[in-house]
Design an enzyme around this catalytic site. Structure first.
Site, PDB file in Angstrom:
ATOM      1  N   ASN A   1       0.831  -1.207   0.000  1.00  0.00           N
ATOM      2  CA  ASN A   1       0.000   0.000   0.000  1.00  0.00           C
ATOM      3  C   ASN A   1       0.872   1.265   0.000  1.00  0.00           C
ATOM      4  O   ASN A   1       1.972   1.273   0.555  1.00  0.00           O
ATOM      5  CB  ASN A   1      -0.904  -0.023   1.241  1.00  0.00           C
ATOM      6  CG  ASN A   1      -1.920   1.111   1.246  1.00  0.00           C
ATOM      7  OD1 ASN A   1      -1.647   2.194   1.729  1.00  0.00           O
ATOM      8  ND2 ASN A   1      -3.072   0.861   0.687  1.00  0.00           N
TER       9      ASN A   1
HETATM   10  C1  LIG Z   1      -6.644  -0.027   3.339  1.00  0.00           C
HETATM   11  C2  LIG Z   1      -5.262  -0.411   3.452  1.00  0.00           C
HETATM   12  C3  LIG Z   1      -4.312   0.487   3.948  1.00  0.00           C
HETATM   13  C4  LIG Z   1      -4.637   1.907   4.318  1.00  0.00           C
HETATM   14  O1  LIG Z   1      -5.494   1.952   5.420  1.00  0.00           O
HETATM   15  P1  LIG Z   1      -5.778   3.304   6.220  1.00  0.00           P
HETATM   16  O2  LIG Z   1      -6.441   2.828   7.469  1.00  0.00           O
HETATM   17  O3  LIG Z   1      -6.681   4.119   5.361  1.00  0.00           O
HETATM   18  O4  LIG Z   1      -4.490   3.983   6.470  1.00  0.00           O
HETATM   19  C5  LIG Z   1      -3.013   0.026   4.069  1.00  0.00           C
HETATM   20  N1  LIG Z   1      -2.661  -1.223   3.729  1.00  0.00           N
HETATM   21  C6  LIG Z   1      -3.550  -2.103   3.240  1.00  0.00           C
HETATM   22  C7  LIG Z   1      -3.111  -3.491   2.897  1.00  0.00           C
HETATM   23  C8  LIG Z   1      -4.881  -1.728   3.095  1.00  0.00           C
HETATM   24  O5  LIG Z   1      -5.771  -2.629   2.652  1.00  0.00           O
END
Ligand SMILES: *Cc1c(COP(=O)(O)O)cnc(C)c1O
Length: 496
Positions: free
Chosen positions: A192
């Site tokens: 991500n």
């Molecule tokens: C959704 C997601 C994030 C980001 O999440 P936030 O809570 O918005 O910071 C990071 N990594 C993965 C694997 C995700 O699915």
């Protein structure tokens, strides 16, 4: 406002929510609001005099609801589910109403202790390693944070500081600035965006290792990168593996990656923001392998676990590494009574902010009002509905799956040029009835269809598929007509 008015305001707000959520299917999932429309419509000065609550609620219905993308709509299939539930909504209200902060145990004992209780519930529900429980002897435990991004940043900073301390102990002659400049971390190119961002914020550069066709990061790759960087004099400090990548929900090979991290003594963090919830299901038992040796893990409750946004959990095996990194003492921050002892955490030392919400309350209310059985049913419903969508894709030769369906995510595309897939999505979004997001793998453009919304049903999945098929047909129509005309003309020429 007096209590009587507050009562009516509150009831009015709940009534508004019921009307909104009950009839959400009647609205287009995407708003038709033009840019600046709200800015040009609403007053640009704060009212001098208090306004009455009826006017405020009316304006929400008249101006704000039409200018929303409806994330709780069953026709929302973009990004990720932003889960919610009635219990969680009430929990959010109660948190605001009780209005306490809980950065130290003494600030509000129930804040800290309820958090420890619900996080231990979760460890058992998700069948995570025992050492993550607060109530099991040892330094492990969990904390509630606002987002996966925060959790990753905390892990990255802690890993960095830990590695600086270790290197200084081993090589006291080395200059600290030089050590810091040599640190390096690893993740896959599918991780991500928040991983790379955490690296920037923490001044710990990430080497994003390229994945192959299976979209997963493997041990050999990590080890080769570590060896290569060591030979250049760099200091590998951490690896962030992903359980359920954002593009396609691929699972890195946690078991073998964590063994490499153990061998090279580097911090292993697992980002399981979305897919981590599946650890609760027996049929996903295989996802547990390797989790017993990792250093930290994050899972968002606000994605699949029915708690509304702003609720992510992180577990660490050795919480003292967070405290060593984040502890800053002030007289006014000491617990103001003699009752606390060192066995209860002061969560301010596990996070970035000083202040913290009573988030444990909404988690506790959600889990009590749904039950473990209800949470598992909810997860299985997402999986079942995505399988239904997958069957639609497989039955239509004009489409193809890009990867295997995982959990509630189906990655698919129109066969042929990428252009067809992007055009199709543009047409779908122009109609505003359903919402999907675009992603890319290698050279391939793909559409992510994700089960989202508070209460998505089989009919909604069929509806989405009907919209997609109709738009594809419409899109190919001019082409077909053009082909027919060409064919006709050629025949005429030939017949002459
Ligand atoms: C959704 C997601 C994030 C980001 O999440 P936030 O809570 O918005 O910071 C990071 N990594 C993965 C694997 C995700 O699915």
């Amino acid at each position: 406002m007096d209590f009587n008015e507050f009562r009516n305001f509150g009831k009015g707000a709940i009534e508004l929510l019921i009307r909104y959520l009950q009839n959400i299917r009647e609205r287009d999932v995407l708003s038709s609001a033009a840019p600046f429309s709200l800015i040009h419509t609403l007053p640009n000065e704060m009212p001098e005099r208090a306004e009455n609550w009826q006017d405020i609620l009316n304006d929400i219905e008249t101006f704000l609801l039409p200018a929303l993308t409806h994330w709780q709509s069953p026709n929302f299939h973009g990004f990720y589910p932003s889960s919610s539930s009635m219990g969680s909504i009430v929990g959010e209200l109660l948190i605001a109403g009780i209005g306490v902060l809980g950065f130290n145990w003494g600030c509000s004992p129930a804040c800290t202790e309820l958090e420890m209780i619900v996080l231990d519930w979760l460890v058992k529900f998700l069948k995570l390693p025992q050492h993550f429980q607060h109530s099991v002897e040892g330094p492990g435990g969990g904390v509630i944070l606002g987002s996966a991004s925060e959790a990753v940043l905390i892990a990255v900073i802690s890993a960095r500081e830990h590695m600086v301390r270790c290197t200084k102990t081993k090589h006291p002659e080395r200059n600290e600035r030089d050590i810091r400049a040599k640190l390096i971390a690893y993740a896959s190119d599918q991780s991500n965006s928040c991983i790379e961002k955490a690296g920037k914020l923490a001044a710990l550069p990430f080497n994003l290792l390229p994945t192959k066709n299976d979209f997963r990061l493997h041990a050999e790759q990590l080890e080769a990168a570590i060896k290569n960087d060591l030979s250049k004099g760099l200091i590998p400090a951490m690896c962030v593996a992903t359980l359920g990548t954002t593009s396609t929900c691929a699972y890195d090979d946690i078991q073998t990656l964590s063994l490499i991290c153990q061998r090279y003594k580097i911090w292993m963090h697992v980002d399981a923001a979305y897919a981590g919830a599946a650890l609760a299901l027996d049929e996903y038992h295989h996802l547990h392998s390797g989790l017993n040796i990792i250093d930290s893990l994050n899972i968002n409750l606000h994605k699949l676990l029915m708690v509304n946004y702003g609720c992510a959990v992180m577990w660490v095996k050795e919480s003292q590494k967070l405290v060593e990194t984040f502890l800053v003492q002030r007289l006014y921050l000491q617990n103001n009574n003699n009752m606390n002892n060192n066995e209860l955490p002061d969560f301010r030392n596990w996070q970035i902010s000083l202040g913290r919400r009573f988030s444990a309350l909404k988690v506790w209310i959600t889990f009590r009002s749904v039950g473990a059985e209800g949470l598992r049913r909810h997860l299985r419903q997402h999986i079942k509905l995505s399988k239904q969508f997958e069957r639609h894709v497989l039955a239509d030769k004009r489409f193809e799956l890009v990867t295997k369906r995982t959990l509630g995510i189906v990655c698919f595309r129109v066969r042929g040029d990428n252009e067809l897939t992007t055009q199709l999505l543009q047409r779908i979004h122009d109609k505003k009835q359903i919402y999907l997001t675009l992603s890319m793998h290698g050279e391939m453009m793909l559409l992510r269809f994700v089960i989202c919304g508070m209460d998505t049903k089989e009919e909604d999945v069929d509806f989405a598929w009907a919209v997609i098929q109709t738009e594809l047909m419409e899109m190919l129509k001019p082409q077909r007509e053009w082909r027919a005309i060409k064919f006709h003309c050629q025949n005429r020429k030939r017949n002459k």
